[in-house]
Design a protein around this motif. Structure first.
Motif, mmCIF file in Angstrom:
data_model
loop_
_atom_site.group_PDB
_atom_site.id
_atom_site.type_symbol
_atom_site.label_atom_id
_atom_site.label_comp_id
_atom_site.label_asym_id
_atom_site.label_seq_id
_atom_site.Cartn_x
_atom_site.Cartn_y
_atom_site.Cartn_z
ATOM 1 N N THR A 35 -5.732 4.831 -5.276
ATOM 2 C CA THR A 35 -6.280 3.534 -4.925
ATOM 3 C C THR A 35 -5.521 2.443 -5.659
ATOM 4 O O THR A 35 -5.364 2.488 -6.880
ATOM 5 C CB THR A 35 -7.772 3.473 -5.290
ATOM 6 O OG1 THR A 35 -8.457 4.510 -4.585
ATOM 7 C CG2 THR A 35 -8.357 2.127 -4.905
ATOM 8 N N ARG A 37 -10.586 0.138 0.874
ATOM 9 C CA ARG A 37 -9.580 0.151 -0.187
ATOM 10 C C ARG A 37 -8.199 0.434 0.397
ATOM 11 O O ARG A 37 -8.075 0.946 1.522
ATOM 12 C CB ARG A 37 -9.922 1.200 -1.243
ATOM 13 C CG ARG A 37 -10.007 2.615 -0.721
ATOM 14 C CD ARG A 37 -10.402 3.594 -1.823
ATOM 15 N NE ARG A 37 -11.806 3.420 -2.214
ATOM 16 C CZ ARG A 37 -12.307 3.904 -3.334
ATOM 17 N NH1 ARG A 37 -11.529 4.567 -4.180
ATOM 18 N NH2 ARG A 37 -13.587 3.749 -3.621
ATOM 19 N N TYR A 93 -4.667 2.475 -0.302
ATOM 20 C CA TYR A 93 -4.036 3.569 -1.033
ATOM 21 C C TYR A 93 -2.520 3.416 -0.945
ATOM 22 O O TYR A 93 -1.986 2.953 0.072
ATOM 23 C CB TYR A 93 -4.411 4.927 -0.445
ATOM 24 C CG TYR A 93 -5.852 5.322 -0.621
ATOM 25 C CD1 TYR A 93 -6.284 5.987 -1.767
ATOM 26 C CD2 TYR A 93 -6.799 5.050 0.367
ATOM 27 C CE1 TYR A 93 -7.606 6.368 -1.921
ATOM 28 C CE2 TYR A 93 -8.122 5.422 0.223
ATOM 29 C CZ TYR A 93 -8.527 6.085 -0.931
ATOM 30 O OH TYR A 93 -9.829 6.455 -1.079
ATOM 31 N N GLU A 103 -18.076 -0.787 0.468
ATOM 32 C CA GLU A 103 -17.843 0.362 1.345
ATOM 33 C C GLU A 103 -19.165 0.882 1.897
ATOM 34 O O GLU A 103 -20.105 1.145 1.134
ATOM 35 C CB GLU A 103 -17.123 1.483 0.596
ATOM 36 C CG GLU A 103 -15.702 1.144 0.186
ATOM 37 C CD GLU A 103 -15.063 2.264 -0.607
ATOM 38 O OE1 GLU A 103 -13.890 2.583 -0.330
ATOM 39 O OE2 GLU A 103 -15.732 2.819 -1.493
ATOM 40 N N ALA A 121 -6.164 -7.461 0.265
ATOM 41 C CA ALA A 121 -7.594 -7.227 0.090
ATOM 42 C C ALA A 121 -8.394 -8.514 0.267
ATOM 43 O O ALA A 121 -9.449 -8.526 0.919
ATOM 44 C CB ALA A 121 -7.853 -6.626 -1.294
ATOM 45 N N ASP A 137 -11.118 8.152 -5.044
ATOM 46 C CA ASP A 137 -10.117 7.319 -5.700
ATOM 47 C C ASP A 137 -8.716 7.888 -5.515
ATOM 48 O O ASP A 137 -7.749 7.149 -5.367
ATOM 49 C CB ASP A 137 -10.423 7.194 -7.195
ATOM 50 C CG ASP A 137 -11.690 6.391 -7.448
ATOM 51 O OD1 ASP A 137 -12.017 5.532 -6.597
ATOM 52 O OD2 ASP A 137 -12.346 6.618 -8.475
ATOM 53 N N ARG A 145 -9.159 -2.821 -3.795
ATOM 54 C CA ARG A 145 -10.434 -2.650 -3.107
ATOM 55 C C ARG A 145 -10.884 -3.993 -2.560
ATOM 56 O O ARG A 145 -10.492 -5.055 -3.070
ATOM 57 C CB ARG A 145 -11.489 -2.101 -4.061
ATOM 58 C CG ARG A 145 -11.148 -0.761 -4.677
ATOM 59 C CD ARG A 145 -12.332 -0.203 -5.427
ATOM 60 N NE ARG A 145 -12.009 1.050 -6.092
ATOM 61 C CZ ARG A 145 -12.907 1.894 -6.550
ATOM 62 N NH1 ARG A 145 -14.191 1.638 -6.414
ATOM 63 N NH2 ARG A 145 -12.527 3.015 -7.145
#
Length: 622
Positions: free
Chosen positions: A332, A319, A321, A339, A306, A345, A335
């Motif tokens: 999730t 994000r 997953y 966005e 990230a 989520d 992040r």
């Protein structure tokens, strides 16, 4: 891990992916007649795998040679096995012939004594050499096996004893028939024959056991040879096919690179700035790949990913997953950025086109027909007014070896650059391999410490942790107890109900031990039907109470296997407690094991304290 994923250690590329390298332009330089030299650079890039061709060819040849050698060795092994099988049948045949000849001598002599027929006497005389010959041949055939050879000599001795007894009765019959009949009634001939038959049965069963083991070894060797030959041939053919494919691809790539080199000459000046930016990204990506291989946990790898995406492409947000083990829900895990199009989520794999197809899926905010269901819906008023929404989303599946691991979902407010999309895909590839490696590492760590059948720790874990726990308790002047548990008559249970039922019983006992021990205790499968429990800070009295609870719980437990109920089973437990600072793990285990054997000797289904038994023995000696 999801599915059977082969190890992929050190397979993650540490540098930029080939797609990104091809996407960056050649270094800027002023136009000159020598500029076409850029074409050989592309040619070198396209043929960088040439160095692997010769090793691949040599490996394929070596595999074929190994397959041929294995075939020859296997055939010789089969021939030897066939000879041994024939030898076993000869031993059994000679054994049966010896018994049959001995019975023929016995029946002929008895018939002669009853009827005085000369032909029966002649048959008796002719049967004696046959019995002795077969017994002698049986001894000769079993010279390679000391046990069978000893039994064969015993059979010959008993045959001679029986023949001598028969001959004695026959001579007595010739002198005094009445006395011979009385003597035959008190003779031990029947007992001699039963003893001879018992020895012959023992020898026959042992030889059949040898025959069965040889047959099993032959079948096992045949299966191994078949797997080796098939695997070697498939691998060799695959390598040859890859070599041909590589040559074809290089030829096609060379022609394509020639066309690209002509176009690259006109684009050098315009791509200088873009090249510099891509170079920095590639350097960051290489650094990211190196750090990714050093991550110890999945959370650490996702957080670092990230941060890398946020640093390299700050205008994007999204994000990461990760699919659960059940493959029915992705949640999730990390992040980054802000966005442009919100995502759920939690999402079901069917809600994302990328996870459905296993391919990258890109969509625009106003294109509602192909958008993923987990993304925020477009504004209906704006769509009704005919305004184009510039926001876009990109879903990149995290996959390795055709297995879905998760999803990388990004979105932006402006149309993306192709270089950014390629960079995201490269990061996704690196992250996928890292996730596989981390999951495999965790699986291997658990498998190295846990027994797969019972779920308890294995003997290796016991040996590594018993020493540490014992030293800790000795430093604090605290007791430590060890329980050695063995399931009573487990071999008989296995022979009666089958190994599958035995495995079910062991698994149930492992579950019981996990329920009955404390968090700080160490419950291990020591081997076979033996279990070991380490009880830190537990004295002999507390350990004995714990052992009694365990024994009673096992004695009251039944299992259901294939719709049949088995049990309850009983167990014997030996107990040993650390007596001083000089005790070692080996001494504790030996003391507990000795107490376990005493428990079995005293009738099983009981707990024996090894320290108390040792104290009683010491007092008795005093």
């Amino acid at each position: 891990m999801h599915g059977a994923i082969a190890p992929v250690w050190d397979t993650a590329p540490v540098g930029p992916s080939p797609e990104l390298v091809l996407a960056q332009p050649p270094p800027p330089s002023p136009p000159s007649p020598s500029q076409p030299a850029a074409a050989p650079r592309f040619a070198r890039l396209a043929s960088r795998y040439r160095v692997y061709r010769l090793p691949a060819f040599l490996l394929a040849a070596a595999l074929l040679a190994v397959v041929g050698l294995a075939t020859v060795v296997g055939l010789r092994s089969f021939a030897e096995s066939a000879e041994w099988v024939e030898h076993s049948y000869q031993v059994i045949a000679e054994l049966e012939s010896t018994l049959a000849a001995t019975r023929t001598v016995e029946s002929s002599a008895r018939g002669y004594r009853l009827t005085d027929r000369p032909d029966l006497h002649a048959e008796y005389l002719s049967s004696i050499p046959a019995a002795l010959s077969h017994s002698a041949q049986l001894i000769a055939l079993t010279r390679d096996n000391p046990l069978q050879h000893r039994l064969a000599r015993d059979i010959e001795r008993r045959v001679r004893q029986r023949l001598a007894e028969i001959d004695r009765l026959l001579e007595l019959h010739l002198r005094d028939p009445q006395q011979a009949r009385l003597s035959s009634l008190t003779s031990n001939g029947a007992e001699q024959m039963r003893a001879l038959t018992a020895v012959a049965d023992n020898m026959r069963e042992h030889e059949r056991g040898l025959l069965a083991s040889r047959d099993a070894r032959t079948e096992r060797n045949a299966a191994l040879l078949t797997a080796l030959v098939i695997g070697g041939l498939l691998l060799a053919l695959s390598l040859l096919a890859l070599l041909m494919l590589s040559l074809w691809q290089e030829n096609r790539r060379s022609r394509a690179l020639e066309r690209e080199s002509r176009q690259a000459l006109a684009e050098l000046e315009a791509s200088a700035a873009e090249r510099q930016r891509l170079t920095e990204r590639h350097r960051s990506l290489s650094h990211y790949a190196g750090l990714l291989q050093s991550c110890q946990t999945l959370e650490e790898a996702l957080d670092m990913t990230a941060h890398v995406i946020a640093d390299l492409i700050p205008e994007l947000g999204g994000r990461c997953y990760v699919l659960r083990a059940s493959q029915n829900l992705a949640e999730t895990a990390a992040r980054f950025g802000r966005e442009a199009i919100a995502s759920a989520d939690l999402l079901h794999p069917n809600d994302c086109w990328a996870l459905r197809r296993g391919q990258v899926h890109r969509s625009q905010a106003h294109d509602g027909g192909v958008r993923c269901a987990h993304l925020e819906r477009a504004d209906p008023q704006r769509a009704h007014a005919g305004d184009d929404d510039p926001r876009w989303s990109l879903c990149v599946p995290l996959m390795a070896q055709n297995t879905s691991l998760g999803l990388l979902c990004l979105s932006g407010a402006r149309p993306p650059r192709e270089a950014d999309l390629a960079l995201v895909q490269s990061i996704a590839e690196q992250l996928s391999l890292a996730i596989v490696n981390l999951q495999l590492r965790e699986t291997l760590r658990v498998q190295s410490l846990r027994d797969p059948l019972t779920g308890l720790f294995n003997r290796r874990y016991l040996e590594e942790n018993l020493q540490r726990e014992l030293l800790r308790c000795q430093r604090r002047h605290l007791p430590l107890s060890v329980l050695m548990l063995d399931v009573d008559h487990f071999k008989r249970f296995n022979d009666t109900h089958g190994h599958a039922a035995g495995d079910a019983l062991l698994a149930r006992i492992g579950q019981l031990l996990q329920e009955l021990v404390r968090n700080e205790d160490i419950a291990c499968r020591y081997g076979g039907e033996e279990f070991t429990i380490v009880l830190p800070e537990a004295d002999a009295e507390a350990a004995a109470q714990r052992a009694e609870r365990i024994r009673a719980a096992i004695a009251a437990t039944t299992i259901v296997h294939l719709r049949q109920t088995f049990g309850p089973a009983t167990c014997s437990i030996g107990l040993a407690t650390s007596q001083g600072e000089r005790d070692t793990p080996q001494q504790l285990l030996q003391s507990a094991d000795a107490a376990l054997y005493r428990a079995k000797a005293e009738g099983r289904d009981r707990v024996v304290d090894g320290n108390r038994s040792a104290a009683v023995a010491s007092d008795a000696r005093a």
